[in-house]
Scaffold this motif. Sequence first.
Motif, mmCIF file in Angstrom:
data_model
loop_
_atom_site.group_PDB
_atom_site.id
_atom_site.type_symbol
_atom_site.label_atom_id
_atom_site.label_comp_id
_atom_site.label_asym_id
_atom_site.label_seq_id
_atom_site.Cartn_x
_atom_site.Cartn_y
_atom_site.Cartn_z
ATOM 1 N N GLU A 23 0.802 -1.285 -0.053
ATOM 2 C CA GLU A 23 -0.029 0.265 -0.147
ATOM 3 C C GLU A 23 0.861 1.160 0.018
ATOM 4 O O GLU A 23 1.976 1.102 0.560
ATOM 5 C CB GLU A 23 -0.955 0.016 1.044
ATOM 6 C CG GLU A 23 -2.010 -1.216 1.303
ATOM 7 C CD GLU A 23 -3.121 -0.696 2.350
ATOM 8 O OE1 GLU A 23 -3.253 0.329 2.991
ATOM 9 O OE2 GLU A 23 -4.013 -1.554 2.362
ATOM 10 N N PHE A 27 -1.161 13.021 0.940
ATOM 11 C CA PHE A 27 -2.139 13.872 1.391
ATOM 12 C C PHE A 27 -2.710 14.598 0.449
ATOM 13 O O PHE A 27 -2.060 14.652 -0.689
ATOM 14 C CB PHE A 27 -1.368 14.952 2.483
ATOM 15 C CG PHE A 27 -1.355 14.501 3.925
ATOM 16 C CD1 PHE A 27 -2.298 14.120 4.683
ATOM 17 C CD2 PHE A 27 0.110 14.334 4.426
ATOM 18 C CE1 PHE A 27 -2.303 13.697 5.736
ATOM 19 C CE2 PHE A 27 0.241 13.851 5.572
ATOM 20 C CZ PHE A 27 -0.934 13.625 6.395
ATOM 21 N N TYR A 58 -1.386 0.742 5.834
ATOM 22 C CA TYR A 58 -0.633 1.868 5.202
ATOM 23 C C TYR A 58 -0.905 2.965 6.674
ATOM 24 O O TYR A 58 -1.699 2.903 7.369
ATOM 25 C CB TYR A 58 -1.380 2.672 4.175
ATOM 26 C CG TYR A 58 -0.749 3.999 3.958
ATOM 27 C CD1 TYR A 58 0.552 3.973 3.262
ATOM 28 C CD2 TYR A 58 -1.177 5.067 4.281
ATOM 29 C CE1 TYR A 58 0.979 5.398 3.019
ATOM 30 C CE2 TYR A 58 -0.724 6.361 4.154
ATOM 31 C CZ TYR A 58 0.514 6.258 3.585
ATOM 32 O OH TYR A 58 1.148 7.402 2.975
ATOM 33 N N ALA A 59 0.360 3.693 7.032
ATOM 34 C CA ALA A 59 0.218 4.427 8.056
ATOM 35 C C ALA A 59 1.258 5.721 7.869
ATOM 36 O O ALA A 59 2.359 5.425 7.142
ATOM 37 C CB ALA A 59 0.664 3.898 9.521
ATOM 38 N N TYR A 82 -6.711 12.579 2.273
ATOM 39 C CA TYR A 82 -5.747 11.807 2.329
ATOM 40 C C TYR A 82 -5.968 10.536 1.102
ATOM 41 O O TYR A 82 -7.160 10.199 1.057
ATOM 42 C CB TYR A 82 -4.899 11.260 3.383
ATOM 43 C CG TYR A 82 -5.039 9.800 4.065
ATOM 44 C CD1 TYR A 82 -3.916 8.807 3.641
ATOM 45 C CD2 TYR A 82 -6.138 9.280 4.703
ATOM 46 C CE1 TYR A 82 -4.179 7.448 3.893
ATOM 47 C CE2 TYR A 82 -6.344 7.906 4.974
ATOM 48 C CZ TYR A 82 -5.490 6.949 4.741
ATOM 49 O OH TYR A 82 -5.478 5.964 5.104
ATOM 50 N N HIS A 84 -5.027 6.379 -0.141
ATOM 51 C CA HIS A 84 -4.161 5.310 -0.363
ATOM 52 C C HIS A 84 -4.679 4.013 -1.015
ATOM 53 O O HIS A 84 -5.862 4.474 -1.555
ATOM 54 C CB HIS A 84 -3.966 4.803 1.209
ATOM 55 C CG HIS A 84 -5.239 4.042 1.582
ATOM 56 N ND1 HIS A 84 -6.457 4.761 2.034
ATOM 57 C CD2 HIS A 84 -5.425 2.991 2.236
ATOM 58 C CE1 HIS A 84 -7.377 3.718 2.444
ATOM 59 N NE2 HIS A 84 -6.708 2.757 2.596
ATOM 60 N N HIS A 86 -5.188 0.122 -2.283
ATOM 61 C CA HIS A 86 -6.007 -1.323 -1.820
ATOM 62 C C HIS A 86 -5.144 -2.270 -2.937
ATOM 63 O O HIS A 86 -6.122 -2.445 -3.911
ATOM 64 C CB HIS A 86 -7.305 -1.456 -1.799
ATOM 65 C CG HIS A 86 -7.877 -0.778 -0.152
ATOM 66 N ND1 HIS A 86 -9.351 -0.874 -0.224
ATOM 67 C CD2 HIS A 86 -7.345 -0.097 0.693
ATOM 68 C CE1 HIS A 86 -9.418 -0.298 1.015
ATOM 69 N NE2 HIS A 86 -8.226 0.309 1.682
ATOM 70 N N ALA B 85 -3.718 10.303 13.941
ATOM 71 C CA ALA B 85 -2.683 9.269 13.150
ATOM 72 C C ALA B 85 -3.393 9.000 12.064
ATOM 73 O O ALA B 85 -4.287 8.196 11.925
ATOM 74 C CB ALA B 85 -2.328 8.271 14.145
ATOM 75 N N ILE B 86 -2.676 8.737 10.744
ATOM 76 C CA ILE B 86 -3.295 8.382 9.904
ATOM 77 C C ILE B 86 -3.007 7.122 9.419
ATOM 78 O O ILE B 86 -1.634 6.771 9.181
ATOM 79 C CB ILE B 86 -2.800 9.172 8.445
ATOM 80 C CG1 ILE B 86 -3.585 10.536 8.491
ATOM 81 C CG2 ILE B 86 -3.204 8.528 7.041
ATOM 82 C CD1 ILE B 86 -5.053 10.533 8.187
ATOM 83 N N ALA B 87 -4.025 6.198 9.279
ATOM 84 C CA ALA B 87 -3.686 4.775 8.988
ATOM 85 C C ALA B 87 -4.773 4.012 8.265
ATOM 86 O O ALA B 87 -6.093 4.587 8.493
ATOM 87 C CB ALA B 87 -3.738 3.925 10.142
ATOM 88 N N GLY B 88 -4.654 3.214 7.234
ATOM 89 C CA GLY B 88 -5.611 2.434 6.356
ATOM 90 C C GLY B 88 -5.088 1.134 6.098
ATOM 91 O O GLY B 88 -4.150 0.586 6.546
ATOM 92 N N GLY B 89 -6.219 0.363 5.686
ATOM 93 C CA GLY B 89 -5.777 -0.922 5.418
ATOM 94 C C GLY B 89 -6.955 -1.377 4.465
ATOM 95 O O GLY B 89 -7.633 -0.845 3.795
#
Lengths: 140, 89
Positions: A23, A27, A58-59, A82, A84, A86, B85-89
């Motif tokens: 991933e 911003f 993702y972080a 933001y 990201h 998949h 805290a930016i986090a995704g998955g």
Amino acid sequence: MIELPRSLQGRIHEQLQGTYPNEGGGFLLGRQDGEAVTIVDVHPVENVFETEEQHHRYAMTPQDWARMEDEADARGLALVGYYHSHPDHPAVPSEYDRAHALPNFVYIIVSVRGGQAAETRAWRLTDDRTVFDEQRLLLL
Amino acid sequence: MASIKIPTPLRQYTGNNAEITVSGATVGEALNDLTTRYPALRPHLYDGDQLRNFVNVFVGDEDIRFLYELDTPIDDSTKLRIIPAIAGG
């Protein structure tokens, strides 16, 4: 409605194809007028999640947020969201995404399949934090 | 009085103010003052009585998790900042 210049979508896709099968993200800077958001710049940010988990996580660091928010404020813009990827999964928010989300923030998710950006969708968390509402994404 | 910088997405709950002055002798008291005056902020910062795990609070450049958490003392010159805290998955 979320307005995204095609050139910026191209930069997002190029980056996220490059991070595949992991991933990637970054911003979105822009302007907000009520529900309408115009994205005027994108900033890739390194994925700092543990390397072995980056295929589905993702972080960013808090310092990434602070730096980008300060830059947006200084430029008269806003940190509006933001994006990201998949990898090999739909461009739909996961429960993990929802648990970490804020309202009034645009979440662009790009499904990258086999290394190619296949689908780009935009979402916003509802005020009561229960669900993501899909936003109309207008490419300029 | 100490001040708290509000993250952009939550400024809609503070009348679009980016920085709010708050009273209190600790970070916890300052956040209580903030969320008492702007109650719509609270559900996005807290889950029950606990700060949400993706909500970071900084005193200057220091994360309160590495200080005394909500008991971290502050004074009138303290600059606090809430950073998701930016986090995704």
